[in-house]
Design a protein around this motif. Structure first.
Motif, PDB file in Angstrom:
ATOM      1  N   THR A   1       0.829  -1.194   0.000  1.00  0.00           N
ATOM      2  CA  THR A   1       0.000   0.000   0.000  1.00  0.00           C
ATOM      3  C   THR A   1       0.864   1.244   0.000  1.00  0.00           C
ATOM      4  N   GLU A   2       0.344   2.301  -0.626  1.00  0.00           N
ATOM      5  CA  GLU A   2       0.946   3.626  -0.510  1.00  0.00           C
ATOM      6  C   GLU A   2       0.251   4.291   0.661  1.00  0.00           C
ATOM      7  N   LYS A   3       0.858   4.212   1.819  1.00  0.00           N
ATOM      8  CA  LYS A   3       0.208   4.623   3.061  1.00  0.00           C
ATOM      9  C   LYS A   3       0.166   6.142   3.164  1.00  0.00           C
ATOM     10  N   SER A   4      -1.008   6.685   3.494  1.00  0.00           N
ATOM     11  CA  SER A   4      -1.153   8.138   3.569  1.00  0.00           C
ATOM     12  C   SER A   4      -1.599   8.610   4.943  1.00  0.00           C
ATOM     13  N   SER A   5      -1.798   7.685   5.884  1.00  0.00           N
ATOM     14  CA  SER A   5      -2.237   8.084   7.216  1.00  0.00           C
ATOM     15  C   SER A   5      -1.503   7.268   8.280  1.00  0.00           C
ATOM     16  N   ASP A   6      -1.461   7.830   9.484  1.00  0.00           N
ATOM     17  CA  ASP A   6      -0.808   7.142  10.590  1.00  0.00           C
ATOM     18  C   ASP A   6      -1.644   5.958  11.059  1.00  0.00           C
ATOM     19  N   PHE A   7      -0.988   5.037  11.787  1.00  0.00           N
ATOM     20  CA  PHE A   7      -1.711   3.963  12.456  1.00  0.00           C
ATOM     21  C   PHE A   7      -1.298   4.003  13.914  1.00  0.00           C
ATOM     22  N   PRO A   8      -2.270   4.134  14.838  1.00  0.00           N
ATOM     23  CA  PRO A   8      -1.926   4.350  16.248  1.00  0.00           C
ATOM     24  C   PRO A   8      -1.301   3.124  16.911  1.00  0.00           C
ATOM     25  N   ALA A   9      -0.816   3.342  18.127  1.00  0.00           N
ATOM     26  CA  ALA A   9      -0.139   2.281  18.872  1.00  0.00           C
ATOM     27  C   ALA A   9      -1.083   1.108  19.116  1.00  0.00           C
ATOM     28  N   HIS A  10      -0.616  -0.096  18.808  1.00  0.00           N
ATOM     29  CA  HIS A  10      -1.416  -1.297  18.963  1.00  0.00           C
ATOM     30  C   HIS A  10      -0.487  -2.494  19.133  1.00  0.00           C
ATOM     31  N   TRP A  11      -1.049  -3.644  19.371  1.00  0.00           N
ATOM     32  CA  TRP A  11      -0.235  -4.855  19.463  1.00  0.00           C
ATOM     33  C   TRP A  11      -1.105  -6.061  19.153  1.00  0.00           C
ATOM     34  N   HIS A  12      -0.467  -7.172  18.873  1.00  0.00           N
ATOM     35  CA  HIS A  12      -1.166  -8.424  18.580  1.00  0.00           C
ATOM     36  C   HIS A  12      -0.178  -9.565  18.800  1.00  0.00           C
ATOM     37  N   GLY A  13      -0.643 -10.780  18.645  1.00  0.00           N
ATOM     38  CA  GLY A  13       0.204 -11.932  18.898  1.00  0.00           C
ATOM     39  C   GLY A  13       1.041 -12.371  17.716  1.00  0.00           C
ATOM     40  N   ASP A  14       0.758 -11.845  16.546  1.00  0.00           N
ATOM     41  CA  ASP A  14       1.475 -12.248  15.333  1.00  0.00           C
ATOM     42  C   ASP A  14       2.783 -11.482  15.157  1.00  0.00           C
ATOM     43  N   ILE A  15       3.689 -12.054  14.387  1.00  0.00           N
ATOM     44  CA  ILE A  15       4.871 -11.326  13.920  1.00  0.00           C
ATOM     45  C   ILE A  15       4.415 -10.377  12.820  1.00  0.00           C
ATOM     46  N   GLU A  16       4.909  -9.157  12.849  1.00  0.00           N
ATOM     47  CA  GLU A  16       4.600  -8.196  11.784  1.00  0.00           C
ATOM     48  C   GLU A  16       5.907  -7.682  11.192  1.00  0.00           C
ATOM     49  N   ILE A  17       5.949  -7.599   9.865  1.00  0.00           N
ATOM     50  CA  ILE A  17       7.124  -7.072   9.166  1.00  0.00           C
ATOM     51  C   ILE A  17       6.663  -5.939   8.253  1.00  0.00           C
ATOM     52  N   LEU A  18       7.338  -4.815   8.341  1.00  0.00           N
ATOM     53  CA  LEU A  18       7.078  -3.693   7.440  1.00  0.00           C
ATOM     54  C   LEU A  18       8.344  -3.444   6.621  1.00  0.00           C
ATOM     55  N   TYR A  19       8.211  -3.530   5.300  1.00  0.00           N
ATOM     56  CA  TYR A  19       9.341  -3.339   4.388  1.00  0.00           C
ATOM     57  C   TYR A  19       8.994  -2.213   3.431  1.00  0.00           C
ATOM     58  N   VAL A  20       9.878  -1.220   3.324  1.00  0.00           N
ATOM     59  CA  VAL A  20       9.654  -0.080   2.430  1.00  0.00           C
ATOM     60  C   VAL A  20      10.264  -0.407   1.072  1.00  0.00           C
ATOM     61  N   LEU A  21       9.434  -0.364   0.056  1.00  0.00           N
ATOM     62  CA  LEU A  21       9.842  -0.786  -1.282  1.00  0.00           C
ATOM     63  C   LEU A  21      10.830   0.190  -1.920  1.00  0.00           C
ATOM     64  N   PRO A  22      11.628  -0.277  -2.877  1.00  0.00           N
ATOM     65  CA  PRO A  22      12.602   0.594  -3.560  1.00  0.00           C
ATOM     66  C   PRO A  22      11.925   1.816  -4.178  1.00  0.00           C
ATOM     67  N   GLY A  23      12.580   2.965  -4.057  1.00  0.00           N
ATOM     68  CA  GLY A  23      12.061   4.206  -4.635  1.00  0.00           C
ATOM     69  C   GLY A  23      10.999   4.895  -3.808  1.00  0.00           C
ATOM     70  N   SER A  24      10.713   4.367  -2.605  1.00  0.00           N
ATOM     71  CA  SER A  24       9.647   4.914  -1.779  1.00  0.00           C
ATOM     72  C   SER A  24      10.146   6.012  -0.851  1.00  0.00           C
ATOM     73  N   GLU A  25       9.198   6.819  -0.354  1.00  0.00           N
ATOM     74  CA  GLU A  25       9.485   7.771   0.712  1.00  0.00           C
ATOM     75  C   GLU A  25       9.569   7.030   2.046  1.00  0.00           C
ATOM     76  N   SER A  26      10.016   7.736   3.070  1.00  0.00           N
ATOM     77  CA  SER A  26      10.216   7.130   4.387  1.00  0.00           C
ATOM     78  C   SER A  26       8.912   6.947   5.146  1.00  0.00           C
ATOM     79  N   VAL A  27       8.970   6.047   6.148  1.00  0.00           N
ATOM     80  CA  VAL A  27       7.894   5.878   7.113  1.00  0.00           C
ATOM     81  C   VAL A  27       8.558   5.709   8.479  1.00  0.00           C
ATOM     82  N   TYR A  28       7.857   6.101   9.543  1.00  0.00           N
ATOM     83  CA  TYR A  28       8.424   6.050  10.883  1.00  0.00           C
ATOM     84  C   TYR A  28       7.648   5.026  11.710  1.00  0.00           C
ATOM     85  N   VAL A  29       8.354   4.061  12.257  1.00  0.00           N
ATOM     86  CA  VAL A  29       7.735   2.988  13.032  1.00  0.00           C
ATOM     87  C   VAL A  29       8.309   3.006  14.443  1.00  0.00           C
ATOM     88  N   THR A  30       7.438   3.059  15.426  1.00  0.00           N
ATOM     89  CA  THR A  30       7.856   2.948  16.818  1.00  0.00           C
ATOM     90  C   THR A  30       7.489   1.560  17.313  1.00  0.00           C
TER      91      THR A  30
END
Length: 301
Positions: free
Chosen positions: A33-62
């Protein structure tokens, strides 16, 4: 402190919410996805991976109290039960999201259960080894499958697509288990066990939070007497059942206040809070603003 690329620390949501484990036609979740909005603090039991594709702008993950700037060709690996949030800061990053857990990996999930990744940030353009080459190739293959589905106008992954995805995810899980250092945590393991014990209630609340749900109903659904259920539920999500249910209802209410013109009283009823005075009081208690103020601020922004 920002990990990855230096920048200012983002503001983190101080009320993280629980996101239910993956349920649906596939035992995993992937998407580009081309993300255009924030996603608030959350958690779950699954492993999550966020990978920024080549040529993309930055994203900030806490994640786990540390903030990472993900530039193109970088990723963050988030363990189960780790609180995390996403902020775009006006950018439109093109990202690959991968989620997988016990529903997909089965007994193999024990390699990750109750553990956290010691160094979750990886910059694939700067780190060259067998792991990064193979893992990035899998990310790109998964993004190609997502693009194929999107361009074909397909709502769900076809069976051949699901087989390709499953093959990629199992190989990725193997690479992670073999190459990423993990730290054991008895607390995380106990929390995952508690989540499993009340999972059917968490899923029900997510899908039917607007219905009449009492502690008696929830405890009976989970198969426990009320005191034991309350203990397990708080151990699972870190908050009492009634408070969790209220916060879930209020998140939907705030969304409706910001995105619709429905009357305030009608919004309260639609999320399961039947009395208008109670609804306004709860909104002020949790957000420090009246329903009208939340709506006016969303219009101005």
């Amino acid at each position: 402190m920002i990990y990855g690329k230096e920048n200012e620390t983002i503001n983190k949501n101080d009320r993280p919410f629980y996101q239910p484990l993956i349920m649906g036609s596939e035992p995993f979740r992937i998407g580009c996805t081309e993300k255009s909005s924030d996603f608030p603090a959350h958690w779950h039991g699954d492993i999550e991976i966020l990978y920024v594709l080549p040529g993309s702008e930055s994203v900030y993950v806490t994640a786990d109290g540390k903030t990472y700037e993900l530039t193109e060709r970088s990723a963050v690996f988030i363990s189960g039960t780790v609180i995390h949030s996403v902020e775009v800061r006006g950018h439109k990053p093109n990202m690959l999201l991968v989620e997988m857990g016990m529903a997909f990996l089965g007994d193999c999930f024990s390699a990750f259960s109750g553990k956290r990744f010691s160094d979750p940030f990886v910059n694939f353009s700067e780190t060259k080894n067998a792991f990064t080459e193979k893992a990035e190739a899998l990310f790109l293959k998964l993004s190609d499958i997502c693009r194929e589905r999107r361009e074909g106008g397909i709502n769900e992954f076809s069976i051949p697509m699901r087989m390709k995805i499953s093959s990629c995810l199992f190989e990725l899980a193997y690479l992670m288990a073999e190459n990423l250092k993990m730290t054991s945590s008895e607390r995380r393991l106990k929390q995952l066990e508690a989540v499993k014990a009340v999972q059917n209630v968490l899923t029900y609340v997510e899908n039917a939070y607007f219905e009449h749900i009492t502690l008696d109903i929830a405890a009976s659904m989970a198969g426990y007497e009320k005191t034991r259920f309350s203990q397990l539920f708080k151990a699972a999500v870190g908050t009492p059942f009634h408070k969790y249910l209220t916060e879930r209802r209020l998140r939907s209410a705030v969304y409706l206040l910001e995105k619709t013109t429905l009357p305030v009283a009608e919004i309260g009823e639609s999320v399961g809070i039947l009395h208008a005075k109670s609804f306004s009081r709860l909104i002020r208690q949790y957000y420090g603003k009246t329903p009208g103020e939340i709506r006016r601020e969303s219009v101005r922004s």
